[in-house]
Scaffold this active site. Structure first.
Site, mmCIF file in Angstrom:
data_model
loop_
_atom_site.group_PDB
_atom_site.id
_atom_site.type_symbol
_atom_site.label_atom_id
_atom_site.label_comp_id
_atom_site.label_asym_id
_atom_site.label_seq_id
_atom_site.Cartn_x
_atom_site.Cartn_y
_atom_site.Cartn_z
ATOM 1 N N HIS A 46 -3.431 6.381 4.678
ATOM 2 C CA HIS A 46 -1.723 6.272 5.163
ATOM 3 C C HIS A 46 -1.667 7.149 4.389
ATOM 4 C CE1 HIS A 46 -1.832 2.022 5.879
ATOM 5 N NE2 HIS A 46 -0.711 1.721 5.213
ATOM 6 N N CYS A 53 0.707 -1.492 0.086
ATOM 7 C CA CYS A 53 0.013 0.000 0.264
ATOM 8 C C CYS A 53 0.881 1.569 -0.125
ATOM 9 C CB CYS A 53 -0.720 -0.053 1.761
ATOM 10 S SG CYS A 53 0.039 -1.019 2.590
HETATM 11 P P1 NAP Z 1 -6.704 -9.657 7.699
HETATM 12 O O1 NAP Z 1 -7.852 -8.345 8.412
HETATM 13 O O2 NAP Z 1 -6.379 -10.423 9.214
HETATM 14 O O3 NAP Z 1 -7.747 -10.822 6.855
HETATM 15 C C1 NAP Z 1 -7.019 -11.974 6.879
HETATM 16 C C2 NAP Z 1 -7.363 -12.757 6.132
HETATM 17 O O4 NAP Z 1 -6.584 -13.781 5.558
HETATM 18 C C3 NAP Z 1 -8.953 -13.601 6.225
HETATM 19 O O5 NAP Z 1 -10.115 -13.236 5.419
HETATM 20 C C4 NAP Z 1 -8.904 -14.444 6.581
HETATM 21 O O6 NAP Z 1 -9.594 -15.682 6.868
HETATM 22 C C5 NAP Z 1 -8.159 -15.454 6.120
HETATM 23 N N1 NAP Z 1 -7.026 -15.817 6.312
HETATM 24 C C6 NAP Z 1 -5.925 -16.193 7.451
HETATM 25 N N2 NAP Z 1 -5.850 -17.166 7.627
HETATM 26 C C7 NAP Z 1 -5.786 -18.361 6.100
HETATM 27 C C8 NAP Z 1 -6.340 -19.276 6.166
HETATM 28 N N3 NAP Z 1 -4.854 -19.862 6.528
HETATM 29 N N4 NAP Z 1 -7.145 -19.470 4.674
HETATM 30 C C9 NAP Z 1 -7.069 -19.563 4.126
HETATM 31 N N5 NAP Z 1 -7.936 -17.286 4.235
HETATM 32 C C10 NAP Z 1 -6.945 -17.461 5.735
HETATM 33 O O7 NAP Z 1 -6.414 -8.995 6.973
HETATM 34 P P2 NAP Z 1 -6.199 -8.017 5.655
HETATM 35 O O8 NAP Z 1 -5.967 -6.525 5.845
HETATM 36 O O9 NAP Z 1 -7.072 -8.135 4.943
HETATM 37 O O10 NAP Z 1 -5.041 -8.768 4.386
HETATM 38 C C11 NAP Z 1 -4.879 -9.164 3.979
HETATM 39 C C12 NAP Z 1 -3.530 -9.903 3.310
HETATM 40 O O11 NAP Z 1 -3.320 -9.271 2.249
HETATM 41 C C13 NAP Z 1 -1.868 -9.146 4.481
HETATM 42 O O12 NAP Z 1 -1.477 -10.754 4.884
HETATM 43 C C14 NAP Z 1 -1.101 -9.304 2.780
HETATM 44 O O13 NAP Z 1 -0.803 -10.513 2.792
HETATM 45 C C15 NAP Z 1 -2.253 -8.539 1.875
HETATM 46 N N6 NAP Z 1 -2.203 -6.847 2.084
HETATM 47 C C16 NAP Z 1 -1.773 -6.282 1.798
HETATM 48 C C17 NAP Z 1 -1.665 -4.458 1.686
HETATM 49 C C18 NAP Z 1 -1.658 -4.059 0.435
HETATM 50 O O14 NAP Z 1 -0.137 -2.648 1.026
HETATM 51 N N7 NAP Z 1 -1.502 -3.941 -1.050
HETATM 52 C C19 NAP Z 1 -2.391 -4.187 1.917
HETATM 53 C C20 NAP Z 1 -3.220 -4.653 3.421
HETATM 54 C C21 NAP Z 1 -3.006 -6.502 3.428
HETATM 55 P P3 NAP Z 1 -9.658 -16.087 8.356
HETATM 56 O O15 NAP Z 1 -10.984 -14.231 8.317
HETATM 57 O O16 NAP Z 1 -11.641 -16.848 8.628
HETATM 58 O O17 NAP Z 1 -9.224 -15.950 9.518
HETATM 59 O O1 3JN Z 2 0.918 -2.800 7.413
HETATM 60 C C1 3JN Z 2 0.851 -1.921 6.566
HETATM 61 O O2 3JN Z 2 0.140 -1.003 6.419
HETATM 62 C C2 3JN Z 2 0.634 -2.969 4.701
HETATM 63 C C3 3JN Z 2 1.194 -4.565 5.678
HETATM 64 C C4 3JN Z 2 0.603 -4.627 4.663
HETATM 65 C C5 3JN Z 2 0.755 -6.107 4.801
HETATM 66 C C6 3JN Z 2 0.788 -7.103 6.420
HETATM 67 C C7 3JN Z 2 1.089 -7.887 6.223
HETATM 68 C C8 3JN Z 2 1.841 -9.200 5.320
HETATM 69 C C9 3JN Z 2 1.627 -6.956 3.591
HETATM 70 C C10 3JN Z 2 2.312 -6.668 2.438
HETATM 71 O O3 3JN Z 2 1.208 -6.475 1.448
HETATM 72 O O4 3JN Z 2 3.335 -6.564 2.353
HETATM 73 C C11 3JN Z 2 1.944 -8.847 3.724
HETATM 74 C C12 3JN Z 2 2.361 -9.261 2.952
HETATM 75 O O5 3JN Z 2 2.128 -10.208 2.133
HETATM 76 O O6 3JN Z 2 4.313 -9.890 3.433
#
Ligand code: NAP
Ligand code: 3JN
Length: 350
Positions: free
Chosen positions: A257, A133
């Site tokens: 952010h 992000c």
């Molecule tokens: P979150 O609110 O904690 O949600 C995590 C999601 O992943 C939930 O739907 C969870 O399901 C699912 N999950 C976790 N463990 C799993 C498993 N073993 N099998 C299947 N599903 C699973 O986190 P979020 O903020 O949405 O972020 C999720 C991911 O997106 C991050 O880890 C990161 O890789 C990515 N992300 C990227 C950005 C970016 O900068 N582009 C920003 C934020 C996040 P349950 O509800 O069933 O636990």
């Molecule tokens: O912390 C934030 O503001 C952004 C977080 C992103 C994030 C959180 C957990 C795992 C990432 C990411 O998008 O890089 C990951 C990941 O995929 O490694």
């Protein structure tokens, strides 16, 4: 390769999460051509139901067989799930847009921000990575300036909202903030420290505090989040010679952010020229009116799709320097929206 169709079967991996929720809303808002939607999460979510276009859909447990008949996967269930399951999705014939860091630095995987490098979606091998992000909002603002004057060096300081760390962390700030009444009552040093049992997700209290650590520390004393910004920016702008240094800080803000960005350019750019360029740039809104105290703020960016840029001024300490203040909704342009824009590009080119 995505085949041309009128409507597509879409799977959302991590549908119950903070990003997953935005995937569902934005697919609906943009009338994305969805034939069937499959909502995938962990075993913990089995039995839950989520709404899409006023209809209720059961959340299914993610597995290697989840992708039969799926055309497009939008993944946000963390890097280890992407590494484990996206190869199965590709084998089943789906094209995946991955929000995690799993494949971002893989040289065979395009890392795409549609306002910057849309043509990179060509030649994908089934997976396209969505940047972090903080990287996305920085490059949307910086790319037009780089094209005009070539950025030689940048110093980025981020002020990242708690929603970037997921659903549980949003709740943690909310719960800790409720202690504000106690502060007002006693108004003493230390009186706004929350009870230890309210500190679960972040390493320290986040309410009424700042934490200058996002993700783990690496051997070079930078955090992984800081190095993601450095490496991803270079990959997207296709210029390894840009000097980039970053400090990433978690702040007690729920959504959006903010970034203070200092750039040094090869060619001189005045603030007025930068404003003119940015005002015409896709995805950017300039909010820069010091006389009327107008500048971008996270509360104004929440729920919006654009990258807001303001406080554009000369860095008077160097020959060709500018300072900018860049704010965007991290769950939308920083995550779900950017991924959906990539999927829309894939459809356009199918
Ligand atoms: P979150 O609110 O904690 O949600 C995590 C999601 O992943 C939930 O739907 C969870 O399901 C699912 N999950 C976790 N463990 C799993 C498993 N073993 N099998 C299947 N599903 C699973 O986190 P979020 O903020 O949405 O972020 C999720 C991911 O997106 C991050 O880890 C990161 O890789 C990515 N992300 C990227 C950005 C970016 O900068 N582009 C920003 C934020 C996040 P349950 O509800 O069933 O636990
Ligand atoms: O912390 C934030 O503001 C952004 C977080 C992103 C994030 C959180 C957990 C795992 C990432 C990411 O998008 O890089 C990951 C990941 O995929 O490694």
């Amino acid at each position: 390769m995505l085949k041309k169709k009128d409507l597509y079967n879409v799977a959302v991996m991590g549908a119950t999460g903070a990003v997953g929720g935005q995937f569902i809303s934005i697919l609906e808002e943009r009338t994305f051509p969805v034939k069937e939607i499959k909502l995938l999460a962990s075993e913990r979510s089995k039995g839950k139901a989520l709404k899409f276009k006023n209809e209720s859909y059961p959340v299914e447990m993610l597995g290697h067989k989840s992708f039969r008949g799926i055309d497009i996967v939008l993944a946000s269930a963390g890097a280890s799930r992407s590494l484990e399951f996206l190869p199965s999705a590709v084998k089943a014939g789906a094209v995946c847009v991955d929000n995690s860091s799993a494949f971002r630095t893989d040289k065979d995987v395009p890392l795409v921000v549609p306002e910057v490098n849309p043509s990179r979606i060509e030649n994908h091998k089934g997976i396209i990575a969505n940047p972090n992000c903080s990287t996305i909002q920085a490059v949307v603002a910086l790319w037009p300036l780089h094209k005009a004057a070539r950025i030689k060096r940048m110093v980025v300081s981020t002020y990242q909202s708690v929603s970037g760390a997921g659903q549980k962390n949003i709740l943690e700030l909310e719960k800790q903030s409720e202690t504000v009444n106690k502060v007002v009552d006693s108004w003493m040093i230390g009186s706004h420290a929350v009870d230890k049992f309210l500190i679960k997700e972040f390493p320290y209290q986040i309410a009424f505090n700042l934490i200058p650590q996002i993700d783990i520390f690496l051997d070079n004393a930078y955090t992984k989040e800081e190095m993601k910004l450095v490496n991803e920016t270079r990959k997207i702008m296709e210029d390894d010679s840009i000097g980039i240094t970053a400090t990433c800080v978690r702040v007690p803000v729920f959504f959006a952010h903010s970034e203070s960005i200092n750039i040094e350019t090869e060619k001189k750019l005045t603030p007025q020229e930068a404003i003119k360029i940015l005002s015409k740039s896709p995805g950017v809104v300039v909010v820069d009116d010091p006389a009327n105290h107008r500048y971008p703020m996270p509360l104004d960016a929440e729920g919006r799709n654009e990258v807001f840029v303001g406080r554009i001024r000369e860095d008077e300490s160097v020959e060709n320097g500018l300072n900018l203040w860049v704010v965007s909704d991290n769950l939308r342009k920083g995550a779900a929206l950017n991924a959906i824009q990539i999927a829309e590009l894939l459809i356009k080119h199918a």
